[in-house]
Write an enzyme that holds these catalytic residues in place. Structure first.
Site, PDB file in Angstrom:
ATOM      1  CG  ASP A 110      22.580  -1.494  53.602  1.00 51.53           C
ATOM      2  OD1 ASP A 110      20.797  -1.690  54.774  1.00 51.53           O
ATOM      3  OD2 ASP A 110      22.505  -2.371  53.034  1.00 51.53           O
ATOM      4  CG  ASN A 111      19.803  -1.321  57.907  1.00 51.82           C
ATOM      5  OD1 ASN A 111      18.732  -1.010  57.296  1.00 51.82           O
ATOM      6  ND2 ASN A 111      20.111  -2.829  57.383  1.00 51.82           N
ATOM      7  CG  ASN A 152      15.916  -1.770  51.983  1.00 49.54           C
ATOM      8  OD1 ASN A 152      16.193  -1.960  53.321  1.00 49.54           O
ATOM      9  ND2 ASN A 152      16.021  -1.966  50.965  1.00 49.54           N
ATOM     10  CG  ASP A 153      15.465  -0.821  57.913  1.00 53.10           C
ATOM     11  OD1 ASP A 153      15.162  -1.395  58.472  1.00 53.10           O
ATOM     12  OD2 ASP A 153      15.685   0.430  58.547  1.00 53.10           O
ATOM     13  CG  ASN A 167      19.124   0.370  52.396  1.00 56.33           C
ATOM     14  OD1 ASN A 167      18.822  -0.665  52.921  1.00 56.33           O
ATOM     15  ND2 ASN A 167      19.863  -0.152  50.918  1.00 56.33           N
ATOM     16  CD  GLU A 211      18.974  -5.403  55.502  1.00 58.88           C
ATOM     17  OE1 GLU A 211      19.904  -4.838  54.574  1.00 58.88           O
ATOM     18  OE2 GLU A 211      17.920  -5.830  56.297  1.00 58.88           O
ATOM     19  CG  ASP A 212      17.503  -4.320  60.065  1.00 60.33           C
ATOM     20  OD1 ASP A 212      18.729  -3.325  60.784  1.00 60.33           O
ATOM     21  OD2 ASP A 212      16.633  -3.416  59.710  1.00 60.33           O
ATOM     22  CG  HIS A 251      11.029  -9.400  50.634  1.00 64.77           C
ATOM     23  ND1 HIS A 251       9.768  -7.844  50.444  1.00 64.77           N
ATOM     24  CD2 HIS A 251      11.884  -8.733  52.065  1.00 64.77           C
ATOM     25  CE1 HIS A 251      10.761  -6.200  51.010  1.00 64.77           C
ATOM     26  NE2 HIS A 251      12.020  -7.638  50.991  1.00 64.77           N
ATOM     27  CG  HIS A 275      14.370  -6.852  53.885  1.00 64.01           C
ATOM     28  ND1 HIS A 275      14.268  -5.402  52.764  1.00 64.01           N
ATOM     29  CD2 HIS A 275      15.705  -5.561  53.965  1.00 64.01           C
ATOM     30  CE1 HIS A 275      15.571  -4.991  51.669  1.00 64.01           C
ATOM     31  NE2 HIS A 275      16.515  -5.673  52.949  1.00 64.01           N
TER      32      HIS A 275
END
Ligand SMILES: *[C@@H]1O[C@H](CO)[C@@H](O)[C@H](O)[C@H]1NC(C)=O
Ligand SMILES: *[C@@H]1O[C@H](CO)[C@@H](O)[C@H](O)[C@H]1NC(C)=O
Length: 355
Positions: free
Chosen positions: A269-270, A168-169, A224, A53-54, A134, A115
Protein backbone atom coordinates in the site's frame (compact mmCIF):
# COMPACT_ATOMS: atom_id res chain seq x y z
CA UNK A 1 -14.18 4.45 -26.49
CA UNK A 2 -11.91 1.69 -27.77
CA UNK A 3 -11.25 0.68 -24.18
CA UNK A 4 -14.99 0.55 -23.47
CA UNK A 5 -15.54 -1.81 -26.40
CA UNK A 6 -12.71 -4.05 -25.24
CA UNK A 7 -14.15 -4.11 -21.76
CA UNK A 8 -17.65 -4.97 -22.97
CA UNK A 9 -16.31 -7.81 -25.11
CA UNK A 10 -14.31 -9.13 -22.18
CA UNK A 11 -17.30 -8.80 -19.88
CA UNK A 12 -19.53 -10.72 -22.28
CA UNK A 13 -17.10 -13.56 -22.77
CA UNK A 14 -18.44 -15.51 -19.82
CA UNK A 15 -16.16 -18.44 -20.55
CA UNK A 16 -13.22 -16.17 -19.93
CA UNK A 17 -14.57 -15.03 -16.60
CA UNK A 18 -13.81 -18.37 -14.98
CA UNK A 19 -10.12 -18.00 -15.78
CA UNK A 20 -10.16 -14.47 -14.48
CA UNK A 21 -11.54 -15.74 -11.21
CA UNK A 22 -8.38 -17.65 -10.22
CA UNK A 23 -6.16 -14.82 -11.34
CA UNK A 24 -8.30 -12.41 -9.28
CA UNK A 25 -7.84 -14.64 -6.22
CA UNK A 26 -4.07 -14.70 -6.63
CA UNK A 27 -3.91 -10.95 -7.30
CA UNK A 28 -5.75 -10.49 -3.99
CA UNK A 29 -3.39 -13.05 -2.39
CA UNK A 30 -6.50 -14.79 -1.03
CA UNK A 31 -5.96 -17.03 1.96
CA UNK A 32 -2.53 -15.76 3.04
CA UNK A 33 -2.21 -15.87 6.82
CA UNK A 34 0.44 -13.97 8.76
CA UNK A 35 2.87 -15.22 11.36
CA UNK A 36 2.64 -12.79 14.28
CA UNK A 37 5.59 -10.40 14.59
CA UNK A 38 5.25 -8.36 17.75
CA UNK A 39 6.98 -5.21 18.93
CA UNK A 40 7.45 -4.04 22.53
CA UNK A 41 5.26 -1.39 24.14
CA UNK A 42 2.64 -1.00 21.44
CA UNK A 43 -0.21 1.37 22.16
CA UNK A 44 -3.31 2.09 20.10
CA UNK A 45 -3.61 5.83 19.68
CA UNK A 46 -6.54 7.38 21.51
CA UNK A 47 -8.84 9.36 19.26
CA UNK A 48 -8.18 7.37 16.07
CA UNK A 49 -11.11 5.02 15.35
CA UNK A 50 -11.79 5.53 11.65
CA UNK A 51 -8.39 4.85 10.18
CA UNK A 52 -5.22 6.80 9.46
CA UNK A 53 -4.81 5.80 5.82
CA UNK A 54 -1.74 7.93 5.27
CA UNK A 55 0.71 9.82 7.42
CA UNK A 56 3.96 11.71 7.26
CA UNK A 57 6.45 12.59 9.99
CA UNK A 58 8.54 15.76 9.69
CA UNK A 59 12.17 15.66 10.92
CA UNK A 60 11.13 17.73 13.99
CA UNK A 61 8.71 15.01 15.11
CA UNK A 62 5.45 16.55 13.97
CA UNK A 63 3.28 13.90 12.33
CA UNK A 64 0.31 14.53 10.02
CA UNK A 65 -2.32 11.78 9.68
CA UNK A 66 -5.28 11.60 7.30
CA UNK A 67 -8.30 9.91 8.92
CA UNK A 68 -11.85 8.91 8.04
CA UNK A 69 -11.38 7.72 4.45
CA UNK A 70 -14.51 6.72 2.53
CA UNK A 71 -13.46 4.64 -0.48
CA UNK A 72 -15.79 2.66 -2.79
CA UNK A 73 -16.25 -0.91 -1.54
CA UNK A 74 -14.13 -0.43 1.58
CA UNK A 75 -15.40 -0.50 5.16
CA UNK A 76 -15.87 2.73 7.11
CA UNK A 77 -16.81 2.85 10.81
CA UNK A 78 -17.89 6.48 10.50
CA UNK A 79 -19.47 6.70 7.03
CA UNK A 80 -21.34 9.93 7.77
CA UNK A 81 -18.56 11.92 9.38
CA UNK A 82 -16.15 14.04 7.35
CA UNK A 83 -12.49 13.07 7.41
CA UNK A 84 -9.84 15.03 9.27
CA UNK A 85 -6.14 15.78 9.35
CA UNK A 86 -4.65 15.08 12.76
CA UNK A 87 -1.37 16.32 14.17
CA UNK A 88 0.78 14.31 16.60
CA UNK A 89 3.81 15.70 18.41
CA UNK A 90 6.11 12.68 18.46
CA UNK A 91 8.99 14.68 19.97
CA UNK A 92 7.06 14.82 23.26
CA UNK A 93 6.97 12.04 25.87
CA UNK A 94 3.22 11.59 25.69
CA UNK A 95 2.43 12.64 22.15
CA UNK A 96 -0.79 14.60 21.93
CA UNK A 97 -3.19 14.04 19.03
CA UNK A 98 -5.15 17.03 17.88
CA UNK A 99 -7.34 17.86 14.94
CA UNK A 100 -5.97 20.58 12.68
CA UNK A 101 -8.53 23.26 12.06
CA UNK A 102 -9.09 23.99 8.39
CA UNK A 103 -9.31 27.65 7.42
CA UNK A 104 -10.37 29.03 4.06
CA UNK A 105 -13.67 30.23 2.67
CA UNK A 106 -13.46 28.16 -0.51
CA UNK A 107 -13.08 24.83 1.22
CA UNK A 108 -16.01 22.57 2.12
CA UNK A 109 -15.08 20.82 5.37
CA UNK A 110 -18.30 18.75 5.44
CA UNK A 111 -17.31 16.75 2.33
CA UNK A 112 -13.64 16.40 3.27
CA UNK A 113 -12.50 12.84 2.48
CA UNK A 114 -8.71 12.80 2.75
CA UNK A 115 -6.68 9.93 1.28
CA UNK A 116 -2.93 10.15 0.42
CA UNK A 117 -0.97 13.08 1.87
CA UNK A 118 2.48 14.59 1.35
CA UNK A 119 4.32 17.59 2.73
CA UNK A 120 6.68 20.00 1.02
CA UNK A 121 8.98 22.21 3.12
CA UNK A 122 10.31 25.43 1.58
CA UNK A 123 13.78 26.78 2.34
CA UNK A 124 12.21 29.30 4.75
CA UNK A 125 10.63 26.31 6.58
CA UNK A 126 7.09 26.97 5.37
CA UNK A 127 5.34 23.61 5.33
CA UNK A 128 2.75 22.85 2.64
CA UNK A 129 0.47 19.84 3.02
CA UNK A 130 -0.92 18.34 -0.19
CA UNK A 131 -3.91 16.08 0.30
CA UNK A 132 -5.75 13.76 -2.11
CA UNK A 133 -9.42 14.45 -1.40
CA UNK A 134 -12.57 12.66 -2.59
CA UNK A 135 -15.45 15.09 -2.06
CA UNK A 136 -18.63 13.38 -3.38
CA UNK A 137 -16.50 10.53 -4.82
CA UNK A 138 -14.50 12.92 -7.01
CA UNK A 139 -10.73 13.37 -6.89
CA UNK A 140 -8.95 16.61 -6.11
CA UNK A 141 -5.65 17.65 -4.60
CA UNK A 142 -5.99 20.24 -1.84
CA UNK A 143 -3.03 22.48 -1.09
CA UNK A 144 -2.77 23.74 2.49
CA UNK A 145 -0.22 25.83 4.34
CA UNK A 146 0.51 24.48 7.81
CA UNK A 147 0.26 27.13 10.53
CA UNK A 148 2.06 25.71 13.55
CA UNK A 149 1.18 28.43 16.07
CA UNK A 150 -2.52 28.30 15.27
CA UNK A 151 -2.51 24.51 14.81
CA UNK A 152 -4.37 24.99 11.56
CA UNK A 153 -4.25 24.37 7.84
CA UNK A 154 -4.86 27.34 5.61
CA UNK A 155 -6.52 26.17 2.40
CA UNK A 156 -4.78 27.70 -0.62
CA UNK A 157 -5.99 25.83 -3.66
CA UNK A 158 -8.00 22.93 -5.10
CA UNK A 159 -6.40 21.15 -8.06
CA UNK A 160 -8.45 19.02 -10.50
CA UNK A 161 -7.46 17.54 -13.83
CA UNK A 162 -8.93 15.17 -16.41
CA UNK A 163 -5.85 12.94 -16.06
CA UNK A 164 -6.55 12.61 -12.33
CA UNK A 165 -10.06 11.11 -11.98
CA UNK A 166 -9.22 8.50 -9.30
CA UNK A 167 -6.28 9.67 -7.26
CA UNK A 168 -4.85 7.54 -4.49
CA UNK A 169 -1.54 8.92 -3.22
CA UNK A 170 0.94 11.64 -4.09
CA UNK A 171 4.46 12.85 -3.43
CA UNK A 172 4.96 16.60 -3.38
CA UNK A 173 8.01 17.97 -5.20
CA UNK A 174 6.96 21.61 -4.78
CA UNK A 175 4.09 23.56 -3.18
CA UNK A 176 2.01 22.91 -6.32
CA UNK A 177 3.98 20.15 -8.01
CA UNK A 178 3.64 16.46 -7.43
CA UNK A 179 3.61 12.92 -8.76
CA UNK A 180 0.32 11.13 -8.07
CA UNK A 181 -1.05 7.64 -8.57
CA UNK A 182 -4.38 7.20 -10.35
CA UNK A 183 -5.64 3.82 -9.12
CA UNK A 184 -8.44 3.21 -11.67
CA UNK A 185 -9.07 4.33 -15.24
CA UNK A 186 -12.87 4.38 -14.96
CA UNK A 187 -14.92 6.59 -12.66
CA UNK A 188 -18.19 4.71 -13.15
CA UNK A 189 -18.57 2.20 -10.26
CA UNK A 190 -19.74 -0.67 -12.51
CA UNK A 191 -16.85 -0.24 -14.95
CA UNK A 192 -14.45 0.26 -12.04
CA UNK A 193 -15.34 -3.11 -10.57
CA UNK A 194 -14.86 -4.87 -13.93
CA UNK A 195 -11.55 -3.08 -14.41
CA UNK A 196 -10.42 -4.36 -11.02
CA UNK A 197 -11.76 -7.87 -11.48
CA UNK A 198 -10.24 -8.35 -14.92
CA UNK A 199 -6.89 -6.86 -13.89
CA UNK A 200 -6.75 -4.55 -16.89
CA UNK A 201 -3.79 -2.64 -15.40
CA UNK A 202 -4.96 0.73 -16.73
CA UNK A 203 -3.79 2.52 -13.60
CA UNK A 204 -1.01 5.09 -13.98
CA UNK A 205 1.15 7.83 -12.50
CA UNK A 206 0.81 11.51 -13.37
CA UNK A 207 3.26 14.37 -13.01
CA UNK A 208 1.45 17.60 -12.19
CA UNK A 209 2.64 21.19 -12.21
CA UNK A 210 0.45 24.22 -13.01
CA UNK A 211 1.61 24.37 -16.65
CA UNK A 212 2.60 20.76 -17.36
CA UNK A 213 0.50 17.67 -16.63
CA UNK A 214 1.33 14.27 -18.11
CA UNK A 215 1.29 10.53 -17.57
CA UNK A 216 4.84 9.49 -16.66
CA UNK A 217 4.34 5.76 -15.93
CA UNK A 218 1.46 3.42 -16.75
CA UNK A 219 0.10 -0.15 -17.02
CA UNK A 220 -0.17 -0.70 -13.27
CA UNK A 221 -2.53 -3.18 -11.67
CA UNK A 222 -3.70 -0.60 -9.09
CA UNK A 223 -0.91 1.95 -8.53
CA UNK A 224 -1.09 2.84 -4.85
CA UNK A 225 1.63 4.42 -2.67
CA UNK A 226 4.28 6.69 -4.19
CA UNK A 227 7.38 8.26 -2.70
CA UNK A 228 10.83 9.57 -3.56
CA UNK A 229 14.39 8.83 -2.42
CA UNK A 230 16.02 11.41 -0.09
CA UNK A 231 18.35 12.56 -2.90
CA UNK A 232 15.34 13.05 -5.20
CA UNK A 233 16.77 10.75 -7.89
CA UNK A 234 14.39 7.78 -7.64
CA UNK A 235 10.63 7.45 -7.41
CA UNK A 236 9.09 4.40 -5.73
CA UNK A 237 5.66 3.16 -6.80
CA UNK A 238 3.63 0.44 -5.06
CA UNK A 239 1.59 -1.72 -7.44
CA UNK A 240 -0.98 -3.13 -5.04
CA UNK A 241 -2.38 -6.12 -6.94
CA UNK A 242 0.89 -7.15 -8.61
CA UNK A 243 2.53 -7.12 -5.14
CA UNK A 244 5.41 -5.04 -6.51
CA UNK A 245 7.44 -2.01 -5.52
CA UNK A 246 8.86 -0.36 -8.61
CA UNK A 247 11.93 1.86 -8.68
CA UNK A 248 11.94 4.53 -11.38
CA UNK A 249 14.73 6.89 -12.23
CA UNK A 250 13.58 10.51 -12.17
CA UNK A 251 15.05 12.91 -14.73
CA UNK A 252 15.50 16.69 -14.68
CA UNK A 253 12.54 17.03 -17.10
CA UNK A 254 10.38 15.04 -14.60
CA UNK A 255 10.06 11.95 -16.82
CA UNK A 256 10.48 8.57 -15.15
CA UNK A 257 12.25 5.52 -16.54
CA UNK A 258 11.84 2.05 -15.00
CA UNK A 259 14.92 0.69 -13.24
CA UNK A 260 13.82 -2.40 -11.28
CA UNK A 261 11.11 -3.87 -9.12
CA UNK A 262 10.80 -6.13 -6.08
CA UNK A 263 7.98 -8.66 -5.61
CA UNK A 264 6.33 -9.52 -2.27
CA UNK A 265 3.86 -12.06 -0.90
CA UNK A 266 1.52 -9.29 0.23
CA UNK A 267 -0.43 -6.33 -1.20
CA UNK A 268 1.78 -3.25 -0.94
CA UNK A 269 0.00 0.00 0.00
CA UNK A 270 1.73 3.24 1.07
CA UNK A 271 5.49 3.74 1.04
CA UNK A 272 7.30 6.08 3.41
CA UNK A 273 11.00 6.82 3.11
CA UNK A 274 13.31 7.40 6.07
CA UNK A 275 14.95 10.75 5.25
CA UNK A 276 18.26 9.72 6.88
CA UNK A 277 18.76 6.04 5.95
CA UNK A 278 16.68 6.03 2.76
CA UNK A 279 14.92 2.83 3.95
CA UNK A 280 11.43 2.19 2.63
CA UNK A 281 8.64 1.44 5.12
CA UNK A 282 5.59 -0.16 3.55
CA UNK A 283 2.12 -0.77 5.00
CA UNK A 284 0.78 -4.04 3.54
CA UNK A 285 -2.35 -6.22 3.29
CA UNK A 286 -1.38 -9.93 3.46
CA UNK A 287 -4.81 -11.05 2.15
CA UNK A 288 -6.62 -8.48 0.00
CA UNK A 289 -9.98 -10.30 0.13
CA UNK A 290 -10.25 -9.39 3.78
CA UNK A 291 -9.85 -5.69 2.90
CA UNK A 292 -12.18 -5.66 -0.11
CA UNK A 293 -14.83 -7.89 1.54
CA UNK A 294 -14.88 -6.89 5.20
CA UNK A 295 -16.01 -9.51 7.72
CA UNK A 296 -15.70 -8.60 11.39
CA UNK A 297 -15.31 -12.31 12.24
CA UNK A 298 -12.27 -12.53 9.99
CA UNK A 299 -10.84 -9.01 9.87
CA UNK A 300 -7.94 -7.97 7.62
CA UNK A 301 -4.45 -8.54 8.98
CA UNK A 302 -1.66 -5.98 9.18
CA UNK A 303 1.93 -6.21 8.01
CA UNK A 304 4.77 -3.68 7.94
CA UNK A 305 7.83 -4.23 5.80
CA UNK A 306 11.17 -2.43 5.93
CA UNK A 307 13.34 -2.44 2.78
CA UNK A 308 17.00 -1.51 3.12
CA UNK A 309 19.42 -0.85 0.24
CA UNK A 310 16.69 -1.04 -2.40
CA UNK A 311 19.11 0.01 -5.15
CA UNK A 312 21.64 -2.73 -4.36
CA UNK A 313 21.62 -6.22 -5.89
CA UNK A 314 20.47 -7.66 -2.59
CA UNK A 315 17.97 -5.40 -0.85
CA UNK A 316 17.21 -6.52 2.72
CA UNK A 317 13.52 -7.04 3.36
CA UNK A 318 12.29 -7.44 6.95
CA UNK A 319 8.77 -7.96 8.26
CA UNK A 320 8.95 -5.62 11.24
CA UNK A 321 5.36 -6.01 12.45
CA UNK A 322 2.55 -8.44 11.64
CA UNK A 323 -0.80 -8.98 13.30
CA UNK A 324 -3.71 -11.23 12.33
CA UNK A 325 -6.22 -8.38 12.70
CA UNK A 326 -7.10 -8.89 16.33
CA UNK A 327 -5.18 -5.73 17.31
CA UNK A 328 -4.65 -3.83 14.08
CA UNK A 329 -6.75 -4.24 10.93
CA UNK A 330 -5.68 -3.29 7.42
CA UNK A 331 -2.34 -1.50 7.86
CA UNK A 332 -1.67 0.95 5.02
CA UNK A 333 1.30 2.98 6.18
CA UNK A 334 4.18 3.06 8.66
CA UNK A 335 6.97 5.43 9.55
CA UNK A 336 9.73 5.72 12.14
CA UNK A 337 10.70 8.48 14.50
CA UNK A 338 13.54 7.96 16.98
CA UNK A 339 13.30 4.17 17.28
CA UNK A 340 9.51 4.23 17.38
CA UNK A 341 7.14 3.02 14.69
CA UNK A 342 3.82 4.68 13.89
CA UNK A 343 1.39 2.50 11.88
CA UNK A 344 -1.85 3.64 10.26
CA UNK A 345 -4.76 1.66 8.78
CA UNK A 346 -7.45 2.15 6.10
CA UNK A 347 -10.48 2.38 8.40
CA UNK A 348 -9.60 1.12 11.88
CA UNK A 349 -6.94 2.37 14.31
CA UNK A 350 -3.35 3.56 14.52
CA UNK A 351 -0.61 1.92 16.58
CA UNK A 352 2.57 3.36 18.09
CA UNK A 353 5.32 0.88 19.08
CA UNK A 354 8.94 0.78 20.15
CA UNK A 355 11.42 -0.75 17.77
C1 LIG B 1 8.33 19.51 19.45
O1 LIG B 1 8.50 20.09 18.17
C2 LIG B 1 7.71 21.24 17.95
C3 LIG B 1 7.94 21.67 16.52
O2 LIG B 1 9.28 21.92 16.26
C4 LIG B 1 8.08 22.33 18.97
O3 LIG B 1 7.23 23.43 18.79
C5 LIG B 1 7.94 21.77 20.39
O4 LIG B 1 8.39 22.71 21.32
C6 LIG B 1 8.76 20.49 20.53
N1 LIG B 1 8.53 19.91 21.85
C7 LIG B 1 9.54 19.40 22.59
C8 LIG B 1 9.17 18.81 23.91
O5 LIG B 1 10.70 19.42 22.23
C1 LIG C 1 13.78 13.70 -20.51
O1 LIG C 1 15.09 13.41 -20.11
C2 LIG C 1 15.54 12.09 -20.42
C3 LIG C 1 16.90 11.87 -19.78
O2 LIG C 1 17.76 12.94 -20.05
C4 LIG C 1 15.54 11.91 -21.95
O3 LIG C 1 15.95 10.60 -22.26
C5 LIG C 1 14.11 12.15 -22.46
O4 LIG C 1 14.10 12.07 -23.87
C6 LIG C 1 13.57 13.50 -22.01
N1 LIG C 1 12.16 13.54 -22.34
C7 LIG C 1 11.54 14.64 -22.77
C8 LIG C 1 10.09 14.51 -23.05
O5 LIG C 1 12.12 15.71 -22.89
Amino acid sequence: MAKLVVLTLLGLGLGLIRDYRSSYQSRLNAGREVTQVELPNCNLIKGIDSGAEDLEILPNGLAFLSTGLKYPGIKSFEPNKPGKILLMTLNETNPAVLELKIIGSNFDVSSFNPHGISTFTEEDNTVYLLVVNHPESKSTVEVFKFQEEEKSLLHLKTIRHDLMPNLNDLIAVGPEKFYATNDHYFVNPYLRSWELYLGLAWSYVVYYSPNDVRVVADKFDFANGINISPDGKYVYIAELLAHKIHVYEKHANWTLTPLKWLTFNTLVDNILVDPVTGDLWVGCHPDGTRIFFYDEENPPASEVIQIRDILSDEPKVTVVYADNGRVLQGSTVASVYKRKLLIGTVFQKALYCEL
